[in-house]
Design a protein around this motif. Sequence first.
Motif, short mmCIF file in Angstrom:
data_model
loop_
_atom_site.label_atom_id
_atom_site.label_comp_id
_atom_site.label_asym_id
_atom_site.label_seq_id
_atom_site.Cartn_x
_atom_site.Cartn_y
_atom_site.Cartn_z
N LEU A 69 0.86 -1.19 0.00
CA LEU A 69 0.00 0.00 0.00
C LEU A 69 0.90 1.25 0.00
N HIS A 70 0.32 2.35 -0.40
CA HIS A 70 1.07 3.61 -0.37
C HIS A 70 1.31 4.05 1.07
N SER A 71 2.44 4.72 1.28
CA SER A 71 2.74 5.23 2.62
C SER A 71 2.03 6.57 2.83
N GLY A 72 2.18 7.09 4.05
CA GLY A 72 1.57 8.39 4.35
C GLY A 72 2.47 9.56 3.99
N ASP A 73 3.49 9.31 3.17
CA ASP A 73 4.43 10.38 2.80
C ASP A 73 3.67 11.53 2.14
N ARG A 74 3.80 12.72 2.73
CA ARG A 74 3.07 13.87 2.15
C ARG A 74 3.94 14.67 1.18
N LEU A 75 5.22 14.26 1.04
CA LEU A 75 6.11 15.03 0.15
C LEU A 75 6.29 14.38 -1.21
N ARG A 76 6.27 13.03 -1.20
CA ARG A 76 6.54 12.32 -2.44
C ARG A 76 5.55 11.17 -2.64
N GLY A 77 5.48 10.67 -3.84
CA GLY A 77 4.60 9.52 -4.09
C GLY A 77 3.23 9.95 -4.57
N LEU A 78 2.43 8.96 -5.00
CA LEU A 78 1.15 9.25 -5.64
C LEU A 78 0.16 9.96 -4.72
N GLY A 135 15.83 27.07 3.56
CA GLY A 135 15.63 26.46 2.23
C GLY A 135 15.80 24.94 2.22
N ILE A 136 16.69 24.43 3.08
CA ILE A 136 16.96 22.99 3.04
C ILE A 136 15.93 22.18 3.85
N VAL A 137 15.07 22.85 4.61
CA VAL A 137 14.09 22.13 5.44
C VAL A 137 12.77 22.01 4.69
N ALA A 138 12.36 20.75 4.42
CA ALA A 138 11.08 20.54 3.72
C ALA A 138 9.95 20.46 4.73
N GLU A 139 10.25 19.88 5.90
CA GLU A 139 9.15 19.61 6.83
C GLU A 139 9.72 19.30 8.22
N VAL A 140 9.05 19.82 9.24
CA VAL A 140 9.28 19.38 10.62
C VAL A 140 8.02 18.61 11.00
N ARG A 141 8.16 17.33 11.33
CA ARG A 141 6.94 16.54 11.55
C ARG A 141 7.12 15.59 12.73
N PRO A 179 17.24 23.15 -1.79
CA PRO A 179 16.38 24.33 -1.69
C PRO A 179 15.49 24.52 -2.91
N GLY A 180 14.25 24.82 -2.64
CA GLY A 180 13.30 25.11 -3.71
C GLY A 180 12.77 23.89 -4.44
N THR A 181 13.16 22.69 -3.98
CA THR A 181 12.69 21.46 -4.65
C THR A 181 12.24 20.44 -3.59
N ARG A 182 11.82 19.26 -4.05
CA ARG A 182 11.56 18.16 -3.12
C ARG A 182 12.63 17.08 -3.25
N GLU A 183 13.71 17.42 -3.91
CA GLU A 183 14.85 16.49 -4.06
C GLU A 183 15.49 16.23 -2.71
N PRO A 184 15.63 14.98 -2.30
CA PRO A 184 16.27 14.68 -1.01
C PRO A 184 17.67 15.27 -0.93
N ASN A 235 17.65 11.32 4.30
CA ASN A 235 17.62 12.79 4.37
C ASN A 235 16.73 13.31 5.49
N VAL A 236 16.63 12.51 6.55
CA VAL A 236 15.78 12.90 7.68
C VAL A 236 16.58 12.79 8.98
#
Length: 431
Positions: free
Chosen positions: A167-176, A348-354, A367-372, A399-400
Amino acid sequence: MSTADLLARHRAVLPSWMMLYYEEPIEIVSGSGRRVVDAEGRSYLDFFGGVLTNMLGYDVAEVREAVERQLRTGVAHTSTLYLIRQQVELAEKIARLSGIPDARVFFTNSGTEANEAALLVATNYRRSGQVLAVRNSYHGRSYGAMGVTGTRSWSASNLSPLRVSWLHSGDRLRGLLSRLGEQEHLEAAVDDLREVLATQTSGDVACLIAEPVQGVGGFVHPPDGLLGAWKKVLDESGILLVSDEVQTGWGRTGEHFWGYQAHDVVPDLLTFAKGIGNGFALAGVVGRAEVIDSVSAISFSTFGGNPVATAAGNAVLDYLIEHDLQRNAARVGAVLRDGLRAAVADRGIVAEVRGKGLMLAVEFVQPGTREPNPAATLRVFEECKRNGLLVGKGGLYGNVIRMGPPLTLTEEEAREGLEILTSAIAAADAG
Ligand code: PMP
């Protein structure tokens, strides 16, 4: 003997695939509270707790005394062929706390074995070798547990005793399913489950195994309620839900005692490990009697729930509840999370604090992308160590930064760690 010598000896005699943290690995030689000291005499505030395992911290008198009391009897081990008073007492407490009706508890030595036991029970109960698992998961290092592990770098073999559908994960940054709102994410994830059941299985699946918050996966979690929404679909064909609470158990998420409680559901099976022994090897599986008892042969763990481990487990659990550490995790975790969000969210390098409670992560991107951005992650990781803070790493792409400090962490210590983290992130962001 120096740390460098020890490292050379380590490398000469231990497997190459045993990861060591840091460019210059450390040997921790003593600890107290939330602090440890390495062999070179450097002190660190510990925000990783031996991978969320030193749940109460170091040198806790109540745990030490319980273990010493057991050792003084002269009996460190008897095997499960004999009654073990500490084991029965701990099983009674865990059964009561699990929320699972008519619960039975089977003790093991590790989270891997706990999940292996859950898979054994589920596949026997359902007479099916088909299992559902979640992408980006980690469940352990045995063939069954690896088989349901959805993380390339932790999948050491393609040999699996199970037929697994993903099943898909709960990733909110990448994936379908990423970038969907909470409600849309829930609906899409339930649709995904229905489609997987209809297209990849013969219907009579044994179980779905899931972590409420994915540990090794970088503290990724779906919107609250997803496990419950999935369970409604599973119930239509009697498929069991296994909640892997190895990292999320015992109040770590602050808001609840178990991770599954954020999902309006009670799982059929729950696995636990890590924190309950505060360093002693203790783990297990809990489930309804009819499910657990569906194993028709003898299944035996020589050490599982031995007198020393369960003496520690009882002391840990009593301490945890007497000191209401779940509440502390919620309170101090909020200080750390809110502080981090305020200090670094616009870097810029921080995508998310979760994360939840004292299970918090920072994900780094270009920075500016979702690239790890594993390089920036490594920089932050080393910089924290240089300034006296131990944190963990994780995530599918390395990258976490993960924080799972002892649940006894004080507000002052949270602020101290926050300062070190904030300046490490600023240094990495400056390039
Ligand atoms: N499940 C989860 C969620 C885990 O995080 C881990 C360990 N990282 C395991 C299972 C396996 O536990 P162990 O290493 O004790 O076998």
